[in-house]
Structure formats: structure tokens, C-alpha cells
Design an enzyme around this catalytic site. Structure first.
Site, PDB file in Angstrom:
ATOM      1  N   ASP A  76      -6.542  -2.063   2.450  1.00 37.71           N
ATOM      2  CA  ASP A  76      -6.961  -1.089   3.457  1.00 37.71           C
ATOM      3  C   ASP A  76      -7.477  -1.900   4.635  1.00 37.71           C
ATOM      4  O   ASP A  76      -8.310  -2.800   4.451  1.00 37.71           O
ATOM      5  CB  ASP A  76      -8.073  -0.201   2.886  1.00 37.71           C
ATOM      6  CG  ASP A  76      -8.441   0.954   3.788  1.00 37.71           C
ATOM      7  OD1 ASP A  76      -7.577   1.408   4.554  1.00 37.71           O
ATOM      8  OD2 ASP A  76      -9.594   1.416   3.724  1.00 37.71           O
ATOM      9  N   ARG A  96       0.837  -1.196   0.000  1.00 39.60           N
ATOM     10  CA  ARG A  96       0.000   0.000   0.000  1.00 39.60           C
ATOM     11  C   ARG A  96       0.874   1.250   0.000  1.00 39.60           C
ATOM     12  O   ARG A  96       1.804   1.374   0.796  1.00 39.60           O
ATOM     13  CB  ARG A  96      -0.911   0.043   1.218  1.00 39.60           C
ATOM     14  CG  ARG A  96      -1.599   1.392   1.365  1.00 39.60           C
ATOM     15  CD  ARG A  96      -3.007   1.311   1.683  1.00 39.60           C
ATOM     16  NE  ARG A  96      -3.650   2.621   1.664  1.00 39.60           N
ATOM     17  CZ  ARG A  96      -4.655   2.932   2.422  1.00 39.60           C
ATOM     18  NH1 ARG A  96      -5.170   2.049   3.256  1.00 39.60           N
ATOM     19  NH2 ARG A  96      -5.206   4.126   2.336  1.00 39.60           N
ATOM     20  N   ASP A 151      -9.079  -1.164   8.327  1.00 37.26           N
ATOM     21  CA  ASP A 151      -9.577  -0.154   9.262  1.00 37.26           C
ATOM     22  C   ASP A 151     -10.118  -0.810  10.521  1.00 37.26           C
ATOM     23  O   ASP A 151     -10.817  -1.829  10.450  1.00 37.26           O
ATOM     24  CB  ASP A 151     -10.716   0.659   8.632  1.00 37.26           C
ATOM     25  CG  ASP A 151     -10.246   1.591   7.543  1.00 37.26           C
ATOM     26  OD1 ASP A 151      -9.111   2.074   7.627  1.00 37.26           O
ATOM     27  OD2 ASP A 151     -11.033   1.842   6.614  1.00 37.26           O
ATOM     28  N   ARG A 169      -6.020   1.232  -3.712  1.00 35.90           N
ATOM     29  CA  ARG A 169      -5.086   0.641  -2.756  1.00 35.90           C
ATOM     30  C   ARG A 169      -5.070  -0.877  -2.854  1.00 35.90           C
ATOM     31  O   ARG A 169      -6.109  -1.479  -3.130  1.00 35.90           O
ATOM     32  CB  ARG A 169      -5.403   1.065  -1.332  1.00 35.90           C
ATOM     33  CG  ARG A 169      -6.790   0.654  -0.882  1.00 35.90           C
ATOM     34  CD  ARG A 169      -7.354   1.582   0.130  1.00 35.90           C
ATOM     35  NE  ARG A 169      -8.005   2.676  -0.552  1.00 35.90           N
ATOM     36  CZ  ARG A 169      -9.014   3.365  -0.062  1.00 35.90           C
ATOM     37  NH1 ARG A 169      -9.473   3.101   1.116  1.00 35.90           N
ATOM     38  NH2 ARG A 169      -9.558   4.331  -0.741  1.00 35.90           N
TER      39      ARG A 169
END
Length: 161
Positions: free
Chosen positions: A94, A82, A96, A91
Site C-alpha cells: 500500500d 496488489r 499512500d 495487501r
């Protein structure tokens, strides 16, 4: 329990998500409990013309503090290649942190619950699959209720999208 959102729209998206789940399972202090299926979704925000995303949600138990978990997530992103060049850009991976138990954190480097999770269908669908009765600690609605509300707002008065 804590919950993570995974997404990828560059390269072999499925392989990026598979490797991320496997890496999480082998990270000291993290136990992967459940993983949703993968959902293909359109990009939200960011530059036009970027590819479709593959998204998933992961339920974990963790002995790591929230900042340590954030560091582990960012390490996985870096290992997947990334590169952060533009906000909401394409990307490879990711990761989160959506929720960390009932904790509320509002720091420059980390906000928990994730500030937009309750209005993002690409987060709610996979999360609802693995934890439909999980309650958002701020909005005070279950993931099932939030997803129904999001579907209604996108679809208007029709019963389903």
C-alpha cells in the site's frame, strides 16, 4: 517536500517495502530523501484475522504532479501484486500520498492531506521519525504533537504506551 506512507501485510513484507523504496528512487521525477525504519503494527479496520503490517514513511521531492505521483504509487502497488478486493483488506503493498507540499486536494480520486493520517499511529510514528516538526496543513499541529495526542488517546492518562 512530499511524504508517502508504505505498508504491507502479505508475503515478504520487508521485501515489498524495500522494493518499493528502491523503485521510488528509480522513478523519473522522484528523489527519495529519507526513509523511516520499519514499524510492525496491528491492522486497523478491514477483515478480522489478517496479519500484522509493516509500515514506513518516505520523504520525497517530486517533479510529478499529484495525479502523476498517485499513478506512480498505484503502479508500484500493481507491480507488487496488489489486488483490491475489499476495503482495508490484506495487501502486498500500500503506497499512500500523505502530504504534497502544502497543497490541499479534495478530488474523488485523491485527497491530500491523506484524510486519516492525523489519527493513525501507524502513519504518525514513522512520519514523526523522519519529520517530527512537519506541520499538518489542515490540523495545524506538528507530527510530534499529533503522535503525542494519538498516544494519549489510546493509552489514557499513562505517560507512555
Amino acid at each position: 517536500m512530499s511524504y508517502l506512507a508504505l505498508g504491507s501485510n502479505l508475503g515478504d513484507r520487508r521485501a515489498h517495502l524495500d522494493r518499493a523504496v528502491e523503485a521510488l528512487a528509480h522513478t523519473l521525477g522522484i528523489r527519495v530523501l529519507r526513509t523511516s525504519q520499519y514499524y510492525e503494527t496491528v491492522p486497523v479496520g478491514g477483515p478480522p484475522e489478517q496479519g500484522m503490517f509493516l509500515n514506513a514513511a518516505v520523504e520525497i521531492e517530486s517533479d510529478l504532479s499529484p495525479p502523476e505521483l498517485l499513478e506512480a504509487c498505484q503502479r508500484l502497488e500493481a507491480e507488487a501484486g496488489r489486488v483490491r478486493t475489499e476495503r482495508w483488506g490484506p495487501r502486498t503493498l500500500d503506497v499512500d500520498i500523505l502530504l504534497y507540499g502544502e497543497q490541499l486536494i479534495n478530488a474523488p480520486e485523491l485527497t491530500i492531506p491523506h484524510p486519516r493520517m492525523h489519527e493513525r499511529r501507524f502513519v504518525l510514528e514513522p512520519l514523526c521519525e523522519i519529520a517530527p516538526e512537519l506541520s499538518h496543513p489542515v490540523v495545524k499541529k506538528t507530527m510530534r504533537e499529533l503522535l503525542a495526542r494519538e498516544r494519549a488517546s489510546l493509552c489514557g492518562p499513562r505517560p507512555a504506551c
